[in-house]
Design an enzyme around this catalytic site. Structure first.
Site, PDB file in Angstrom:
ATOM      1  N   CYS A   2      85.750 -44.328 -58.366  1.00 29.33           N
ATOM      2  CA  CYS A   2      85.607 -44.516 -59.819  1.00 29.33           C
ATOM      3  C   CYS A   2      85.425 -43.174 -60.542  1.00 29.33           C
ATOM      4  O   CYS A   2      84.559 -42.380 -60.171  1.00 29.33           O
ATOM      5  CB  CYS A   2      84.402 -45.412 -60.078  1.00 29.33           C
ATOM      6  SG  CYS A   2      84.074 -45.636 -61.822  1.00 29.33           S
TER       7      CYS A   2
ATOM      8  N   CYS B 177      77.171 -44.083 -64.011  1.00 33.55           N
ATOM      9  CA  CYS B 177      76.967 -45.526 -63.822  1.00 33.55           C
ATOM     10  C   CYS B 177      75.547 -45.843 -63.352  1.00 33.55           C
ATOM     11  O   CYS B 177      75.147 -45.520 -62.237  1.00 33.55           O
ATOM     12  CB  CYS B 177      77.991 -46.055 -62.819  1.00 33.55           C
ATOM     13  SG  CYS B 177      77.855 -47.833 -62.585  1.00 33.55           S
TER      14      CYS B 177
ATOM     15  N   CYS C 287      83.728 -48.378 -56.197  1.00 32.64           N
ATOM     16  CA  CYS C 287      82.870 -47.368 -56.831  1.00 32.64           C
ATOM     17  C   CYS C 287      83.156 -45.960 -56.328  1.00 32.64           C
ATOM     18  O   CYS C 287      83.074 -44.991 -57.085  1.00 32.64           O
ATOM     19  CB  CYS C 287      81.403 -47.709 -56.616  1.00 32.64           C
ATOM     20  SG  CYS C 287      80.952 -49.278 -57.353  1.00 32.64           S
TER      21      CYS C 287
ATOM     22  N   GLU D  25      99.421 -57.860 -76.437  1.00 33.62           N
ATOM     23  CA  GLU D  25      98.005 -58.236 -76.435  1.00 33.62           C
ATOM     24  C   GLU D  25      97.834 -59.755 -76.477  1.00 33.62           C
ATOM     25  O   GLU D  25      96.946 -60.297 -75.827  1.00 33.62           O
ATOM     26  CB  GLU D  25      97.270 -57.589 -77.619  1.00 33.62           C
ATOM     27  CG  GLU D  25      97.100 -56.089 -77.476  1.00 33.62           C
ATOM     28  CD  GLU D  25      96.275 -55.684 -76.265  1.00 33.62           C
ATOM     29  OE1 GLU D  25      95.499 -56.513 -75.760  1.00 33.62           O
ATOM     30  OE2 GLU D  25      96.413 -54.548 -75.796  1.00 33.62           O
TER      31      GLU D  25
HETATM   32 FE1  SF4 Z   1      81.333 -48.870 -59.644  1.00 30.89          FE
HETATM   33 FE2  SF4 Z   1      80.061 -48.303 -61.888  1.00 30.89          FE
HETATM   34 FE3  SF4 Z   1      82.517 -47.346 -61.519  1.00 30.89          FE
HETATM   35 FE4  SF4 Z   1      82.155 -49.944 -61.947  1.00 30.89          FE
HETATM   36  S1  SF4 Z   1      81.725 -48.286 -63.392  1.00 30.89           S
HETATM   37  S2  SF4 Z   1      83.456 -49.046 -60.342  1.00 30.89           S
HETATM   38  S3  SF4 Z   1      80.211 -50.307 -60.919  1.00 30.89           S
HETATM   39  S4  SF4 Z   1      80.712 -46.857 -60.305  1.00 30.89           S
END
Ligand code: SF4
Length: 438
Positions: free
Chosen positions: A224, A230, A221, A58
């Site tokens: 993701c 989100c 995204c 860390e």
């Molecule tokens: Fe995209 Fe939201 Fe996932 Fe970040 S958290 S990659 S902004 S969908």
């Protein structure tokens, strides 16, 4: 009393929190990078050594890329596999191994703290984030949370640069993400979100997401694992953030309709804040959503301070060594301040805008005082300029060289110094900036 931030900026639905944890952990189990400290944290049976292994990683990872850290980490753990071994090392050895990693006080503080654990805590690492932060010098809130959750399974969150970015996007937090009000909210959110049964993995997963998917400039995204949670993505796709269960509308916090809890038919209460900009977590009214930026509207930071410009004259003093090859004089920097305890060519900070002739004279005077023998300014040969950017300093080294005949006796009252071959120079505790000079 201050207006509480709208629900949109929190995770208020326990079912959503559960789903987010599950999605993130399943993704982490599939996609996590194989890193040496992760292997140690997962397999090391000795709790003190486990905490030490995570602590070293860390500290090295602060301000430094994973790819750079791996080699340093492996060499460090091979040389000092335990707290006890590190406590016995000299600062010179620590600086030598750290050379090139930057922010040199980190290595020094790590070693000082290891000595403290050995001498005052019986060689045992504190087991909670609170105790780690309180008892170990150089261990802040983030590092304490990381060690406690990853090594000891404490259900405590962490907030670093990656987590800030992910959370600000998940919840459309657009106020200055370096402000204490936002940082406090993010810590609260990280502590609320952390998975109770796998806190270390959850924290690493959130950071890993920020490092590999929710990256600063072009987040992926589509890939993701938490995209359905989100708000920033929703805003990008549909022009406004997704509705949340108990809030029907949040015109960027100008107006909030809340379904009032309680028995009987649901009643909708509309809270009208004094206008956009009242919400402590929304973007300031002067910087509205920019659709060309999409999710990268978040997080936002106040404008960065420009780095300070500094100029330093430095002289490569060269002599013929006893084996016929060239040798160079290096001196040690003071034990505190920038690049503390590292070695460098004799150097002198300069005022800005000095004439070259004046710079040369000042450097000659400095070398004369160091060597106790006359140094003619015109004997200094200008080599060129080397620029190095430290986090807050734009440093220009004005490089000269001076070949010497015969030996030089240095004033013993001045800083420690020694002659080194080129190979020894590169193996010494010298900064990256100095390596650029030779
Ligand atoms: Fe995209 Fe939201 Fe996932 Fe970040 S958290 S990659 S902004 S969908």
């Amino acid at each position: 009393a201050p207006t509480p931030p709208p629900t949109r900026h929190h995770f208020s639905d326990p079912a959503e929190v559960e789903a987010l944890r599950g999605n993130l952990l399943a993704w982490y189990d599939r996609c996590k990078r194989d890193l040496p400290w992760r292997a140690l944290a997962a397999t090391e049976p000795d709790a003190d050594r486990r905490g030490y292994a995570v602590w070293v990683s860390e500290i090295m990872l602060q301000q430094t890329q994973v790819a750079t850290v791996i080699d340093y980490y492996n060499r460090w753990m091979q040389k000092w596999p335990t707290l006890q071994a590190l406590a016995q090392a000299s600062l010179e050895e620590v600086n030598e191994l750290w050379a090139g990693l930057g922010y040199y006080s980190r290595g020094k503080r790590l070693q000082e703290a290891a000595r403290k654990v050995v001498s005052e805590l019986g060689g045992h690492m504190p087991r909670t984030a609170e105790a780690l932060q309180k008892l170990l010098p150089g261990v802040g809130r983030y590092t304490a949370g990381a060690i406690a959750s990853i090594s000891y399974g404490q259900a405590t969150g962490v907030v670093d640069g990656n987590v800030i970015r992910v959370l600000c996007r998940l919840r459309c937090i657009g106020a200055d993400s370096s402000s204490p009000a936002v940082i406090d909210q993010l810590w609260d959110m990280a502590n609320a979100l952390v998975d109770r049964s796998r806190p270390g993995d959850f924290n690493q997963a959130l950071m890993e997401l920020g490092a590999t998917v929710c990256v600063p400039k072009a987040p992926l995204c589509g890939e993701c694992p938490v995209k359905q949670h989100c708000q920033a993505r929703c805003r990008k796709l549909f022009g406004k953030p997704a509705p949340v269960p108990d809030v029907e509308d949040c015109g960027e916090c100008g107006k909030i309709s809340v379904v009032a809890p309680g028995p009987g038919p649901a009643a909708t209460v509309t809270l009208v804040l004094a206008g956009a900009g009242d919400c402590p977590l929304c973007p300031p009214a002067t910087e509205p959503w920019d659709s060309s930026l999409g999710v990268t509207n978040f997080p936002r930071k106040a404008a960065k301070k420009q780095p300070r410009a500094m100029r330093t004259a430095t002289c490569v003093l060269e002599r013929r060594g006893c084996r016929g090859g060239p040798e160079y004089l290096i001196v040690q920097r003071p034990s505190s301040g920038l690049l503390a305890g590292l070695w460098e060519f004799p150097s002198l900070p300069l005022a800005q805008d000095l004439q070259e002739e004046k710079e040369r004279e000042m450097l000659a005077d400095h070398l004369q005082a160091l060597m106790g023998q006359p140094v003619a300014a015109k004997g200094l040969r200008f080599i060129g300029e080397v620029i190095h950017i430290f986090s807050h300093i734009h440093q220009t080294y004005v490089v000269y060289s001076l070949p010497l005949d015969g030996d030089v006796t240095l004033d013993p009252a001045s800083s420690p110094s020694r002659w080194v071959t080129e190979e020894e120079f590169h193996a010494s505790a010298v900064s990256t900036a100095m390596k650029k000079v030779l």
